[in-house]
Design a protein around this motif. Structure first.
Motif, PDB file in Angstrom:
ATOM      1  N   VAL A  22       5.703  12.773  11.764  1.00  0.00           N
ATOM      2  CA  VAL A  22       6.834  13.617  11.377  1.00  0.00           C
ATOM      3  C   VAL A  22       6.926  14.740  12.392  1.00  0.00           C
ATOM      4  O   VAL A  22       5.915  15.371  12.727  1.00  0.00           O
ATOM      5  CB  VAL A  22       6.630  14.205   9.961  1.00  0.00           C
ATOM      6  CG1 VAL A  22       7.668  15.295   9.681  1.00  0.00           C
ATOM      7  CG2 VAL A  22       6.709  13.115   8.907  1.00  0.00           C
ATOM      8  N   ASP A  26       1.461  14.911  11.114  1.00  0.00           N
ATOM      9  CA  ASP A  26       2.496  15.735  10.492  1.00  0.00           C
ATOM     10  C   ASP A  26       2.721  16.974  11.355  1.00  0.00           C
ATOM     11  O   ASP A  26       1.880  17.871  11.414  1.00  0.00           O
ATOM     12  CB  ASP A  26       2.054  16.144   9.085  1.00  0.00           C
ATOM     13  CG  ASP A  26       3.192  16.741   8.272  1.00  0.00           C
ATOM     14  OD1 ASP A  26       4.329  16.778   8.777  1.00  0.00           O
ATOM     15  OD2 ASP A  26       2.940  17.174   7.131  1.00  0.00           O
ATOM     16  N   ASP A  60      -3.008  17.128   9.841  1.00  0.00           N
ATOM     17  CA  ASP A  60      -2.333  17.860   8.767  1.00  0.00           C
ATOM     18  C   ASP A  60      -1.715  19.128   9.340  1.00  0.00           C
ATOM     19  O   ASP A  60      -2.425  19.998   9.849  1.00  0.00           O
ATOM     20  CB  ASP A  60      -3.360  18.196   7.686  1.00  0.00           C
ATOM     21  CG  ASP A  60      -2.797  19.068   6.583  1.00  0.00           C
ATOM     22  OD1 ASP A  60      -1.557  19.134   6.459  1.00  0.00           O
ATOM     23  OD2 ASP A  60      -3.594  19.683   5.854  1.00  0.00           O
ATOM     24  N   GLN A  61      -0.392  19.261   9.236  1.00  0.00           N
ATOM     25  CA  GLN A  61       0.267  20.443   9.802  1.00  0.00           C
ATOM     26  C   GLN A  61      -0.181  21.727   9.116  1.00  0.00           C
ATOM     27  O   GLN A  61      -0.148  22.808   9.715  1.00  0.00           O
ATOM     28  CB  GLN A  61       1.788  20.300   9.723  1.00  0.00           C
ATOM     29  CG  GLN A  61       2.364  20.386   8.312  1.00  0.00           C
ATOM     30  CD  GLN A  61       3.838  20.759   8.328  1.00  0.00           C
ATOM     31  OE1 GLN A  61       4.258  21.610   9.093  1.00  0.00           O
ATOM     32  NE2 GLN A  61       4.629  20.119   7.488  1.00  0.00           N
ATOM     33  N   LEU A  70       3.958  10.715   4.057  1.00  0.00           N
ATOM     34  CA  LEU A  70       2.691  10.515   4.772  1.00  0.00           C
ATOM     35  C   LEU A  70       1.510  10.578   3.810  1.00  0.00           C
ATOM     36  O   LEU A  70       0.581   9.747   3.886  1.00  0.00           O
ATOM     37  CB  LEU A  70       2.525  11.574   5.869  1.00  0.00           C
ATOM     38  CG  LEU A  70       3.565  11.593   6.996  1.00  0.00           C
ATOM     39  CD1 LEU A  70       3.155  12.591   8.073  1.00  0.00           C
ATOM     40  CD2 LEU A  70       3.756  10.218   7.605  1.00  0.00           C
ATOM     41  N   THR A  73       6.644  14.866   4.581  1.00  0.00           N
ATOM     42  CA  THR A  73       5.195  15.080   4.459  1.00  0.00           C
ATOM     43  C   THR A  73       4.648  14.341   3.252  1.00  0.00           C
ATOM     44  O   THR A  73       3.552  13.761   3.299  1.00  0.00           O
ATOM     45  CB  THR A  73       4.890  16.589   4.356  1.00  0.00           C
ATOM     46  OG1 THR A  73       5.275  17.228   5.575  1.00  0.00           O
ATOM     47  CG2 THR A  73       3.412  16.841   4.119  1.00  0.00           C
TER      48      THR A  73
END
Length: 650
Positions: A502, A474, A401-402, A375, A372
């Protein structure tokens, strides 16, 4: 053997019926997946099975001696204990019994107890009984089991005396899973167990569950994981359940086949109904055909109508497009290094790779290596980054964005999109949200009221409207149900730009990636292919390393053998030298003894009885030779010891 059975279970929340007539059987060694859309009631079923939630109707059958272990979706250990002590608490009975054994051993070692033979024999019998009980409970293995589980869940490098309160939420969740696995219940119930697990840990968990002695019931959105672990799938749809014997891929295929077959039966019956209705309508009024028409009408009334089959498959509908093409060279990263603070140790370093237009790059690696962070470094969203990042011509980044931190909790779903794109009219914004399954007044829910999956769909809607030509994503499949994942995969497969993402979703990586970038703290390695290709290359590398290790071991063995041969040759040379010296000494001793014998004979000669001078010379000669013999004997004994040592080493 059935270890649990749900019979016609029903559950309502207020006026809303969540579950109705749920039937589910769990047999010993079953590996069961419960699947269905978000909101279908999957987690509620697990809670009911675990005794964590009530039900309104139906029955649950479970033998009294069957133990249940349950891991909730967002559970984590809340404990002030250390990692080791918390895991050790699972074996409190074994630890207590071990303490009793140590106490008995101290009593057995006390000499005063030897006097009373009857009491001592009773003590031995008690010790033997408790030791057998200790062994049956796994007393000799429990510490090894703890270490094995902690190693598998990626705690191998941790200090086991670390307080659990010092750990992150994801680490606490993994420990909660580890504690449950150590308890080894007869029925293991897991709600989204793959959350917070990297790919290596996922592989370990799959292998562990496949060899688990009890039954396992899982809710998961990880299709690869389900295919590897389950042999029964229960689909929950329209408040009821249906069983499929097979893994997740088999379930998808069989469900589609069943739907098509049911649809054919339905359409065939509808044709028959239409034919009969037409006959009745045409002939009911005619005297000549009225009786036949009435017979057809009775046939229609008695017919058991087939309902039109339906699939619970309402899915989001979207695609990603771009405003303009980027240049061919999208991104060049050279010797990138990142840290959280100016004086902190680097999170990663020596990261170098290039990205061309149209690439789909999956970044994989264990938790904590900085995926992360990489990124965010590319997007210039963090400080303390060294190295060179060159962004190509006409490149526009879109970021998923996770953590969903880009959403404002106080805004509605409608305002989240409208504020970013104020020139759109409300109808168009609502249409976009409708494509992401937000209908009617749902668009007026605030972000704080939305589920994780709903927030994910809002983020994807904003990303779609941005029309960026490079998507930085992500963990984009987190929070999405299985259907939404498939829609996202299809949209990304048709995307005309570049994707860097990711993910620990191996099925997703397989469908999207054209390159896999394996990351560690000291750099990256690129594999040109999808996830299956990456696995093949990793297997090849492991085999090559094993061959190299075997070759080195063989060479080492050869060198050792050669060295041993040289040593043996030297030992034999030294031994022969010793033996020659021993022979020489023995010969010299014989010569000196002969001289002494001759001189003693002369001393007894009567003719020399009064010749004191000659007698003195003879005596001196005897003494000199005796001294020589003593010296030679001392050397002979030393050489004999050395020879014995050489011979014993052969």
């Amino acid at each position: 053997m059935i270890v649990m059975q749900l019979d016609n279970i029903g559950k309502s929340f207020g006026a809303d019926t969540i579950l109705s007539k749920i039937k589910l059987e769990v047999h010993h060694r079953d590996r069961i997946a419960i699947v269905g859309r978000n909101g279908a009631g999957k987690s509620t079923i697990l809670q009911i099975m675990a005794g964590e939630a009530s039900y309104d109707e139906g029955d649950i059958y479970k033998p009294k001696d069957v133990s249940i272990g349950y891991l909730a979706q967002h559970s984590g250990l809340d404990s002030s204990e250390t990692i080791w002590n918390e895991m050790l608490s699972v074996f409190s009975e074994i630890v207590k019994l071990e303490y009793e054994l140590r106490e008995l051993e101290m009593q057995m070692a006390n000499p005063e107890g030897f006097d009373d033979d009857e009491s001592y024999q009773q003590l031995l019998a008690t010790y033997d009984q408790k030791q057998n009980e200790f062994q049956a409970m796994g007393g000799f293995d429990y510490e090894a089991d703890i270490k094995s589980i902690l190693q598998g869940l990626n705690f191998g490098t941790f200090d086991y005396q670390t307080p659990i309160n010092d750990l992150s939420g994801g680490q606490k969740t993994r420990l909660a899973l580890g504690k449950l696995l150590l308890a080894k219940p007869d029925v293991l119930i897991l709600d989204e167990p793959t959350n917070h697990l990297d790919i290596n840990t996922l592989n370990w968990l799959e292998n562990y569950l496949n060899s688990y002695e009890g039954a396992v019931v899982i809710v998961s959105h990880d299709r690869y994981f389900l295919d590897q672990t389950v042999n029964v799938v229960y689909e929950v749809a329209f408040q009821s359940s249906k069983r499929y014997n097979g893994n997740y891929s088999y379930y998808l295929q069989k469900r589609q086949e069943d739907y098509e077959l049911q649809l054919k039966h339905y359409e065939k019956q509808q044709s028959e109904i239409k034919r009969l209705e037409d006959f009745v309508q045409r002939n009911i009024a005619r005297d000549s055909t009225s009786k036949r028409a009435q017979a057809r009408r009775k046939q229609l009334e008695k017919m058991e109508r087939i309902e039109r089959p339906d699939l619970d498959d309402a899915s989001a509908k979207f695609n990603f497009d771009i405003k303009q093409k980027s240049g061919n060279d999208v991104l060049k990263v050279n010797q990138l290094e990142a840290r959280y603070g100016a004086i902190d140790e680097p999170i990663f370093q020596n990261v170098t790779f290039n990205v061309n237009r149209g690439d789909r790059i999956a970044i994989v690696g264990p938790n904590g290596v900085g995926k992360t962070t990489l990124l965010k470094a590319i997007l210039k969203r963090m400080e303390f980054v060294d190295g060179v990042i060159q962004v190509g011509t006409n490149v526009e980044f879109g970021y998923y964005d996770q953590e969903q931190t880009t959403l404002n909790r106080s805004k509605t779903a409608l305002d989240e999109l409208w504020d970013d794109y104020p020139l759109m009219n409300e109808k168009d914004v609502r249409t976009v949200l409708g494509n992401f399954l937000f209908t009617g007044e749902e668009v007026l829910k605030t972000v704080s009221m939305l589920s994780g999956g709903e927030k994910a769909r809002v983020l994807l809607a904003k990303l779609m409207l941005q029309q960026a030509n490079v998507l930085i994503m992500d963990e984009p499949t987190n929070h999405l149900d299985l259907d939404s994942k498939e829609v996202l995969e299809s949209a990304l497969a048709d995307f005309p730009g570049t994707i860097i993402f990711v993910s620990h979703d191996r099925y997703f990586i397989n469908r999207i990636a054209t390159q896999v970038l394996e990351m560690n703290h000291h750099g990256v390695k690129t594999y040109l292919g999808d996830y299956d290709y990456y696995l093949e290359k990793k297997q090849e590398e492991a085999e090559i390393q094993a061959m190299e290790a075997a070759k080195q071991e063989q060479q080492s063995s050869v060198n050792t053998t050669k060295s041993q041969f040289e040593q043996d040759k030297q030992v034999k040379r030294d031994l022969r030298k010793l033996e020659r010296r021993i022979e020489t000494i023995e010969s010299s001793i014989q010569e000196h003894e002969q001289i002494i014998e001759n001189e003693q004979a002369r001393m007894n000669d009567p003719d020399l009885a009064g010749d004191y001078s000659t007698l003195q010379e003879i005596n001196d000669t005897i003494q000199e030779n005796q001294q020589a013999i003593d010296d030679l004997m001392e050397e002979w004994e030393t050489l004999q010891e050395q020879r014995d040592m050489y011979e014993s080493s052969q």
